[in-house]
Design an enzyme around this catalytic site. Sequence first.
Site, PDB file in Angstrom:
ATOM      1  N   HIS A 200      -4.548  -1.106   6.751  1.00  0.00           N
ATOM      2  CA  HIS A 200      -3.582   0.680   5.840  1.00  0.00           C
ATOM      3  C   HIS A 200      -2.449   0.597   7.829  1.00  0.00           C
ATOM      4  O   HIS A 200      -1.702   1.004   7.944  1.00  0.00           O
ATOM      5  CB  HIS A 200      -3.872   1.610   6.163  1.00  0.00           C
ATOM      6  CG  HIS A 200      -3.633   1.781   4.491  1.00  0.00           C
ATOM      7  ND1 HIS A 200      -3.722   3.582   4.047  1.00  0.00           N
ATOM      8  CD2 HIS A 200      -4.315   1.117   3.495  1.00  0.00           C
ATOM      9  CE1 HIS A 200      -3.886   3.177   2.630  1.00  0.00           C
ATOM     10  NE2 HIS A 200      -4.196   1.962   2.770  1.00  0.00           N
TER      11      HIS A 200
ATOM     12  N   HIS B 112      -3.368  -3.805   1.972  1.00  0.00           N
ATOM     13  CA  HIS B 112      -4.844  -3.180   1.729  1.00  0.00           C
ATOM     14  C   HIS B 112      -5.547  -2.703   3.322  1.00  0.00           C
ATOM     15  O   HIS B 112      -5.849  -2.199   3.191  1.00  0.00           O
ATOM     16  CB  HIS B 112      -6.230  -4.610   1.332  1.00  0.00           C
ATOM     17  CG  HIS B 112      -7.420  -3.567   1.257  1.00  0.00           C
ATOM     18  ND1 HIS B 112      -7.924  -2.937   0.642  1.00  0.00           N
ATOM     19  CD2 HIS B 112      -8.947  -3.990   2.129  1.00  0.00           C
ATOM     20  CE1 HIS B 112      -9.270  -1.924   0.375  1.00  0.00           C
ATOM     21  NE2 HIS B 112      -9.400  -2.816   1.111  1.00  0.00           N
TER      22      HIS B 112
ATOM     23  N   HIS C 227       0.242   3.972  -2.412  1.00  0.00           N
ATOM     24  CA  HIS C 227      -0.353   4.628  -2.816  1.00  0.00           C
ATOM     25  C   HIS C 227       0.380   6.393  -3.420  1.00  0.00           C
ATOM     26  O   HIS C 227       0.384   7.104  -3.031  1.00  0.00           O
ATOM     27  CB  HIS C 227      -0.809   4.971  -1.325  1.00  0.00           C
ATOM     28  CG  HIS C 227      -2.152   4.406  -1.175  1.00  0.00           C
ATOM     29  ND1 HIS C 227      -3.557   4.228  -1.868  1.00  0.00           N
ATOM     30  CD2 HIS C 227      -2.466   2.879   0.068  1.00  0.00           C
ATOM     31  CE1 HIS C 227      -4.142   3.184  -1.111  1.00  0.00           C
ATOM     32  NE2 HIS C 227      -3.811   2.701  -0.364  1.00  0.00           N
TER      33      HIS C 227
ATOM     34  N   HIS D 110      -4.560  -8.929  -1.379  1.00  0.00           N
ATOM     35  CA  HIS D 110      -5.479  -7.436  -0.832  1.00  0.00           C
ATOM     36  C   HIS D 110      -6.557  -7.645  -0.507  1.00  0.00           C
ATOM     37  O   HIS D 110      -7.389  -7.300  -2.023  1.00  0.00           O
ATOM     38  CB  HIS D 110      -4.431  -7.387  -2.234  1.00  0.00           C
ATOM     39  CG  HIS D 110      -4.683  -5.310  -2.145  1.00  0.00           C
ATOM     40  ND1 HIS D 110      -3.672  -4.367  -1.528  1.00  0.00           N
ATOM     41  CD2 HIS D 110      -5.775  -4.670  -1.950  1.00  0.00           C
ATOM     42  CE1 HIS D 110      -4.024  -3.539  -1.192  1.00  0.00           C
ATOM     43  NE2 HIS D 110      -5.294  -2.984  -1.643  1.00  0.00           N
TER      44      HIS D 110
ATOM     45  N   ASP E 148      -1.573  -2.181  -4.877  1.00  0.00           N
ATOM     46  CA  ASP E 148      -1.766  -0.697  -4.134  1.00  0.00           C
ATOM     47  C   ASP E 148       0.094   0.556  -4.475  1.00  0.00           C
ATOM     48  O   ASP E 148      -0.147   1.391  -3.467  1.00  0.00           O
ATOM     49  CB  ASP E 148      -2.716  -0.298  -3.262  1.00  0.00           C
ATOM     50  CG  ASP E 148      -3.823  -0.473  -3.191  1.00  0.00           C
ATOM     51  OD1 ASP E 148      -4.182  -0.602  -4.338  1.00  0.00           O
ATOM     52  OD2 ASP E 148      -5.074  -0.321  -2.462  1.00  0.00           O
TER      53      ASP E 148
ATOM     54  N   ASP F  51       0.845  -1.260   0.080  1.00  0.00           N
ATOM     55  CA  ASP F  51       0.517  -0.321  -0.107  1.00  0.00           C
ATOM     56  C   ASP F  51       0.885   1.759   0.348  1.00  0.00           C
ATOM     57  O   ASP F  51       0.709   2.418   1.460  1.00  0.00           O
ATOM     58  CB  ASP F  51      -1.298   0.028   1.140  1.00  0.00           C
ATOM     59  CG  ASP F  51      -2.015  -1.176   1.304  1.00  0.00           C
ATOM     60  OD1 ASP F  51      -2.865  -1.004   0.275  1.00  0.00           O
ATOM     61  OD2 ASP F  51      -1.120  -2.142   1.697  1.00  0.00           O
TER      62      ASP F  51
ATOM     63  N   ASN G  13      -6.959  -2.851  -4.804  1.00  0.00           N
ATOM     64  CA  ASN G  13      -8.294  -2.355  -5.128  1.00  0.00           C
ATOM     65  C   ASN G  13      -7.587  -0.937  -6.284  1.00  0.00           C
ATOM     66  O   ASN G  13      -8.951  -0.499  -6.900  1.00  0.00           O
ATOM     67  CB  ASN G  13      -9.384  -2.292  -4.426  1.00  0.00           C
ATOM     68  CG  ASN G  13      -8.687  -1.428  -3.218  1.00  0.00           C
ATOM     69  OD1 ASN G  13      -7.645  -1.537  -2.499  1.00  0.00           O
ATOM     70  ND2 ASN G  13      -9.390  -0.364  -2.951  1.00  0.00           N
ATOM     71  N   HIS G  14      -6.835  -0.666  -5.479  1.00  0.00           N
ATOM     72  CA  HIS G  14      -6.784   1.474  -6.249  1.00  0.00           C
ATOM     73  C   HIS G  14      -6.118   0.384  -7.747  1.00  0.00           C
ATOM     74  O   HIS G  14      -5.991   2.287  -8.606  1.00  0.00           O
ATOM     75  CB  HIS G  14      -5.500   1.833  -5.425  1.00  0.00           C
ATOM     76  CG  HIS G  14      -6.616   2.283  -4.541  1.00  0.00           C
ATOM     77  ND1 HIS G  14      -6.883   4.104  -4.649  1.00  0.00           N
ATOM     78  CD2 HIS G  14      -7.080   1.961  -3.177  1.00  0.00           C
ATOM     79  CE1 HIS G  14      -7.610   4.018  -3.118  1.00  0.00           C
ATOM     80  NE2 HIS G  14      -7.826   3.099  -2.553  1.00  0.00           N
TER      81      HIS G  14
END
Length: 724
Positions: free
Chosen positions: A268, A266, A32, A238, A70, A30, A139-140
């Site tokens: 955080h 996924h 991001h 994830h 992610d 993650d 999922n992002h």
Amino acid sequence: MDDTDESGFPPTIRPNALEENVIKILLATDNHVGYLERDPIRGQDSINTFKEILELAVKHEVDLVLLGGDLFHDNRPSRDTLYQVMSLLREYCLGDRPIQIELLSDPNEGKVPNTSFPAINYEDPNLNISLPVFSIHGNHDDPQGAGAAGALGALDLLSVSGLINYMGKFDLPYSDSEAKEEGIAVRPVLLQKGTTRLAMYGIGNVKDQRMHFELRSNRVRMYMPKDRDDWFNILVVHQNRVNHGPQKSVPEGMFDDSVDLVVWGHEHDCRIIPETVPGKKYRITQPGSSVATSLADGESLEKHVALIHVHGKEYSLKPLPLRTARPFVLEEVVLSEVAEEEGFELEDQMEIAKYLRSRVNALIEKANASWDERNTEAFRRGEAELPQMLPLIRLKVDTTGVNSLSNPIRFGQEFQGKIANPRDVLVFHRAKKAASRSKVVVEQPELSIDDPELTLAEKISKLRVQTLVREFLGAQELQLLGEVAMSSAIETFVEKDDTHAIQNHVASSLKKMVKNVQITGESIDEDDLDEAVARAREQHEKESTEAPKKESKGKNKARDDDEGSVDSMEVDVDIQGSDFEEEEEAPLLKPKRATTSRTTTAKGKKKAQKSDSEDYEEEEEEEPAPKKKTTTRAKKEPAKKAPAPKKPPARGGRSKRAVEEESEDEEEIIEIEPPKKKGRTAVLSQPVTTTKKTPAKKAPASGTKQGTLSFAPSGRKPRGAARD
């Protein structure tokens, strides 16, 4: 492996383990990258932390980097974000350092079709890789679209450029029969270093309901080596780990017993120390995100990545703190309790603001002290000192019993230049009244926009966009488009930044509506159209809510019925009965233009267009359709035929039957519009012809139109927010 030391870690690898037999992995999830990239203060946080992760990998001379999904915050990252990530991967992952791990699995497994380069980048003789990076999608940044190459995402671009190794991308079965034979096929990447053999399994993000069903039905098939007990098996997923409702998470104990370590993405909050699972041999490590994407409790924990050493079937895990992660401090206060302790009234806004200001200043001092301590320890280890970063501060205020409060945005402006989030430093909430509110049903929206018991601040803090969209669409009384499917298209447009999601959904829905309207040889009267459309809409809505979506994340060819760029891995499942039963499709609607009532003129037949017949088959032109019984002649001229006045070309094409009827004799057609209907935003409009026994004025030539099967807005006044 069952014993742990005082810190909770698994036992370390034996001291006599040789370096040539130990596989070193840097683990992160993650990232991001691209989150708040336009923010002047926090815009570079995610990319700076990703750079630090790659620097740690080079510093500790790891054999590979494993990412748990992610990597990007957006499904379609900006050019600036993609440019910076590619630049960092090229800087730290390309070089002359030899790769110590040998690939034992097929290097062409998952390669791009019709290409010569392998799927694993360091097996390509044209590339000089020094640090392999393996990643699944989350999922992002999941693949989207249905082009010639199938669903694609940002990781596909990095993979085809040779910068990362994309794993965990697979095809979901389309039907129940395919699922029983194949299911979700998870093939590992097999690596070896000395005497240690490592099998990495990746499962990219799948909708939690679908993943829960596949695991429960034993349809997740992990292809393991024959001597699986001699391999160290790592599974990277994830999914939701925290239960958000029935089948809205993946239980921890549903994975194969042969797995030794599960890397969970996924979620955080950092739970990086491996945790045991009751009844299972494997442990779960949850590194958490490397950048705070929300001001929640879990994000306030210190950010870490993991350094894993694997030797045979033994492993050790060491957390590495991330220095570039912005300090985040969160605290909650209850004003009713504070007022009693401090001795002020709840109606005194000045005293409340003064107290909140003092608490925020105390949190700022705490965050700065934590940053200084982190820098001091790093300086002791010989690392460079980092410049001071503005902290993230969140003060949650329980306002139960308080009638009015100051503006939180105006309050935050006082801390401009002291904190990184001055606009949302405060969040107000009230204690829930258990007696006055009924129990929340999981499948129903958690919040209604018309709830009079909630304040405006509570609605803003709790309201979900998906709930708001569905309530709005439900109030519009849609006649053709279903609320559920339309809501999903809007959600894809917002969350995935797919500008064509709504357009493609509307086009596909109308096409399916035409398919579901059944015609048995006779024409559909005007009175029966609404009923036929209603049945077709119910059928389409049922398919959208119950049947699984027939898209996949794999590289499938584009299909005629694809709805465009939607979440191809998300498939709604029905826990009652089979989840993959395909409903019988209704016969294709092939309307013959002569079967509907039309207003025709003798002169207009020479300029007939064929534009309205593009969606129908050409064979319809060859078969004359039966006459419409409702079409009658108003009055004949037996003596002679008067020449028809010149008229502008009519819209659309005309069928042979209509032309033949005109050639027989002239007829006077009076066009009567159907009555206007209330309570709908759109109706299926179609002109109707009838005979008028009493003399009447002839319809003006310029107003004569050919009737077509078209979708037009109703005659009622439009609502303020409704659009066609």
